[in-house]
Design an enzyme around this catalytic site. Structure first.
Site, PDB file in Angstrom:
ATOM      1  N   ARG A  32      24.449  37.080   1.794  1.00  0.00           N
ATOM      2  CA  ARG A  32      24.922  37.564   3.107  1.00  0.00           C
ATOM      3  C   ARG A  32      23.973  37.173   4.237  1.00  0.00           C
ATOM      4  NH1 ARG A  32      26.089  43.805   5.139  1.00  0.00           N
ATOM      5  NH2 ARG A  32      27.891  43.337   6.473  1.00  0.00           N
ATOM      6  N   SER A  78      30.163  40.943  10.972  1.00  0.00           N
ATOM      7  CA  SER A  78      30.423  40.945   9.540  1.00  0.00           C
ATOM      8  C   SER A  78      30.797  42.376   9.181  1.00  0.00           C
ATOM      9  CB  SER A  78      29.175  40.507   8.759  1.00  0.00           C
ATOM     10  OG  SER A  78      29.394  40.598   7.368  1.00  0.00           O
ATOM     11  N   SER A  79      32.008  42.572   8.669  1.00  0.00           N
ATOM     12  CA  SER A  79      32.540  43.921   8.451  1.00  0.00           C
ATOM     13  C   SER A  79      31.737  44.698   7.414  1.00  0.00           C
ATOM     14  CB  SER A  79      34.006  43.841   7.994  1.00  0.00           C
ATOM     15  OG  SER A  79      34.810  43.234   8.966  1.00  0.00           O
ATOM     16  N   GLN A  80      31.961  46.009   7.356  1.00  0.00           N
ATOM     17  CA  GLN A  80      31.315  46.848   6.354  1.00  0.00           C
ATOM     18  C   GLN A  80      31.707  46.362   4.960  1.00  0.00           C
ATOM     19  OE1 GLN A  80      32.298  50.990   6.654  1.00  0.00           O
ATOM     20  NE2 GLN A  80      30.709  51.624   5.223  1.00  0.00           N
ATOM     21  N   MET A  84      35.419  45.504   3.190  1.00  0.00           N
ATOM     22  CA  MET A  84      35.802  44.158   2.735  1.00  0.00           C
ATOM     23  C   MET A  84      36.236  44.197   1.274  1.00  0.00           C
ATOM     24  SD  MET A  84      33.248  41.320   4.429  1.00  0.00           S
ATOM     25  CE  MET A  84      31.708  42.199   4.397  1.00  0.00           C
TER      26      MET A  84
END
Length: 414
Positions: A32, A78-80, A84
């Site tokens: 990430r 960047s989503s949680q 996701m």
């Protein structure tokens, strides 16, 4: 790093996500940190950059990473990770599938899908965001993703996909996505509802819950059974447009997403009011008050209060039964609360997690009664969870760029 990623998986699971071995392997292997090379905004407003002591520990928390702002407003992230994971599990990505992603973000979500074996096309309206996502995918060595700068409403003209996933909050679903979807395809998208963007899983096809069919007991906009006798306005055409099929959806989970611009973010006749600002008993919110000072009209009925998940379940039901349900950020509360705004946006009622009701404005008594009836109705139905709802969608929005917007709701047993 291996320990950080194991802890990362534990944090996702602690949020109630049941991951398949394949999905867990994807989250455990895709780096990430390579998708946020310029850093991101911390929850306290500070900026975390690579090289900072808390950079990697924060990257591998179960939290959203905001990577671009327009002033103070987040416009890319960047989503949680747990969210996701829920959406990807619902999408049921399998090797060999073709997936259309609306909203590239950092490219991390597309990388996860490619790691699951899918071929992904990711579309983002912001060229710089698309460029950075493309670079991050190259840097991570993940193949199988094509990033396109373009209008997500149009999808990817001329192509066919097995799945469509949307990573930005929308007010409805584009008809173009369904045109580009295979017959047994699926769209997973966060669609606006009462101040939030709960995730829906939608398929085309005729159904008793589809547009043009009144769903018994739905009590949603356009249905005269709306809460406490409140009659809400129609949200769109009463019958499907010739040549189109009805669209139905299931609620997957609660969520909050940045709102889309353009046709995907347009308000329609069934839209709930925008989030409200205001005061409660004391003080005044200088940001502007859509809700005046409120007084308690019904005492607490639950001790302990509803937990956050149950409160969101009640919130979803309120939005299904009353078009004026929305989110309120008021000065006396740290967390947003469920409100029912009157038609003038200058008063209404608020439902708190303990079941108490506050009200204010010229129609305080009427809206207090409506709020109480919403609570009673939800309780009498057995406190249906959010996932129990089925949604029927109808074409609405801008006639030149229509969207499939929520119109009817019903609780599906089991």
């Amino acid at each position: 790093m291996a320990d950080a990623r194991r802890h990362y998986l534990d944090l996702i699971r602690l949020d109630g996500v049941r991951m398949t071995p394949e999905l867990a392997a994807a989250f455990g292997s895709v780096p990430r940190e390579l998708f946020v090379p310029e850093g991101f905004r911390r929850r306290d407003g500070g900026w975390v950059a690579p090289g900072d002591p808390d950079f990697l520990p924060t990257v591998y928390r179960n939290d959203v990473l905001v990577t671009k702002l327009n002033g103070d407003r987040p416009v890319s992230s960047s989503s949680q990770p747990s969210l996701m994971a829920i959406m990807l599990r619902e999408l049921d990505v399998r090797p060999g599938m073709r997936v259309l992603e609306i909203g590239a973000g950092t490219g991390y979500n597309a990388a996860l899908m490619a790691t699951l074996g899918a071929t992904v096309t990711s579309v983002d309206v912001q060229e710089d965001v698309a460029d950075r996502a493309r670079s991050a995918l190259v840097r991570s060595g993940i193949a199988g993703v094509r990033v396109v700068a373009g209008d997500g409403y149009l999808g990817d003209p001329g192509e066919q996909y097995d799945r469509v996933i949307v990573t930005v909050g929308v007010t409805g679903l584009s008809p173009h996505w369904f045109e580009q979807l295979t017959p047994d395809g699926l769209v997973v998208a966060p669609v606006e509802h009462a101040g939030h963007h709960p995730v829906l899983a939608a398929r085309p096809g005729n159904s008793a819950a589809g547009p043009g069919n009144r769903v018994a007991g739905s009590g949603g906009p356009g249905n005269p059974e709306a809460g406490s006798g409140e009659s809400a306005t129609s949200t769109g055409p009463s019958t499907p447009v010739p040549g189109t099929a009805a669209v139905t959806a299931r609620v997957v989970c609660s969520a909050g997403f940045m709102a889309a611009a353009g046709p995907l973010g347009v308000r329609h006749a069934g839209s709930h009011p925008p989030p409200a600002l205001g005061a409660r008993h004391t003080g005044h919110d200088p940001a502007g008050a859509a809700v005046p000072e409120l007084v308690e009209t019904a005492p607490a009925r639950w001790k302990p209060s509803l937990d956050p998940a149950a409160y969101r379940d009640l919130w979803y039901a309120a939005g299904a039964w009353h078009r004026r349900a929305t989110l309120a950020n008021l000065s006396d509360f740290e967390q947003a609360r469920l409100a029912l705004l009157d038609e003038s946006d200058t008063g209404g009622a608020m439902i708190l997690p303990d079941g108490s009701v506050l009200a204010g404005g010229d129609e305080a008594d009427r809206y207090a009664e409506i709020a109480t009836s919403v609570i009673d109705r939800w309780w009498d139905l057995g406190r249906p969870p959010m996932r129990a709802w089925q949604v029927g969608l109808a074409l609405g929005g801008d006639p030149s760029a229509p969207i499939w917007a929520p119109r009817t709701w019903q609780v599906v047993p089991g």
